[in-house]
Enzyme design. Structure first.
Site, PDB file in Angstrom:
ATOM      1  CD1 TRP A 256      -2.055  -2.241   1.286  1.00 58.13           C
ATOM      2  CD2 TRP A 256      -3.409  -0.505   0.899  1.00 58.13           C
ATOM      3  NE1 TRP A 256      -3.314  -2.741   1.137  1.00 58.13           N
ATOM      4  CE2 TRP A 256      -4.176  -1.681   0.899  1.00 58.13           C
ATOM      5  CE3 TRP A 256      -4.041   0.716   0.683  1.00 58.13           C
ATOM      6  CZ2 TRP A 256      -5.548  -1.671   0.697  1.00 58.13           C
ATOM      7  CZ3 TRP A 256      -5.418   0.721   0.483  1.00 58.13           C
ATOM      8  CH2 TRP A 256      -6.149  -0.466   0.484  1.00 58.13           C
TER       9      TRP A 256
ATOM     10  CD  GLU B  41      -2.413  -8.958   4.723  1.00 57.67           C
ATOM     11  OE1 GLU B  41      -3.638  -9.118   4.809  1.00 57.67           O
ATOM     12  OE2 GLU B  41      -1.879  -7.831   4.563  1.00 57.67           O
TER      13      GLU B  41
ATOM     14  CB  VAL C 242       2.628   3.413   5.403  1.00 53.22           C
ATOM     15  CG1 VAL C 242       2.136   3.111   4.010  1.00 53.22           C
ATOM     16  CG2 VAL C 242       2.078   4.738   5.888  1.00 53.22           C
TER      17      VAL C 242
ATOM     18  CG  HIS D 115      -9.172  -0.960   8.816  1.00 55.80           C
ATOM     19  ND1 HIS D 115      -9.294  -2.312   8.703  1.00 55.80           N
ATOM     20  CD2 HIS D 115      -8.167  -0.614   7.979  1.00 55.80           C
ATOM     21  CE1 HIS D 115      -8.403  -2.775   7.844  1.00 55.80           C
ATOM     22  NE2 HIS D 115      -7.710  -1.760   7.385  1.00 55.80           N
TER      23      HIS D 115
END
Length: 166
Positions: free
Chosen positions: A25, A59, A80, A88
């Site tokens: 991400w 993960e 990040v 979340h």
């Protein structure tokens, strides 16, 4: 600034095998973190480097654990997480942080913590080691992993030689 008072770390890590586990991400932030990590590893003489990409920060621990169990001398975890409008952020940040600590403690392999948990994208960019960034958390995570590896190696050598005390 959170980097105020940070130690200056350098180490000769020639011969170390390092696995870098990096989230997928936020490309710009991750590019900076990876560049800082690679620079630190190169400066330390590390030539055996493998980069494994994780889908996200959640993960990172499972891949870091596999890397540690595969014979890596050190693991550098990069990611990040940017706060949003739901819980979340808290769940993923806590799970990834706790998981990475557990990997290090369960395996005895140092895990450099390069997981940015920021309120805004601007904060993440300021820590990513990009031109104009105030900090280089990728470099810091790699240096911390290598210095910890050397410290553990020194303790093991002392144990084998029978040295004790000061």
């Amino acid at each position: 600034m959170s980097g105020h008072g940070a130690p200056s770390l350098s180490v000769d890590a020639d011969g170390a095998r390092v696995v870098v586990v990096a989230s997928s991400w936020h490309d710009q932030v991750m590019d900076g973190l990876l560049a800082g990590t690679h620079a630190a590893l190169s400066d330390a003489g590390v030539t055996d480097v493998e980069v494994v990409r994780a889908p996200g920060s959640f993960e990172l621990p499972i891949i870091a654990q596999a890397a540690a169990r595969s014979g890596a001398d050190a693991v550098v975890a990069l990611g990040v997480i940017i706060r949003g409008g739901t819980p979340h952020f808290e769940y993923v940040s806590a799970a990834a942080t706790d998981g990475l600590a557990r990997v290090a403690l369960d395996t005895g392999v140092p895990v450099g913590f390069g997981l940015l948990t920021c309120d805004t994208e601007e904060q993440a960019l300021d820590r990513a080691g990009l031109p104009g960034s105030a900090e280089d958390k990728g470099r810091e995570a790699a240096e911390a992993a290598l210095v910890t590896w050397r410290a553990l190696d020194g303790l093991e050598s002392s144990k084998k030689s029978g040295r004790t005390g000061f």
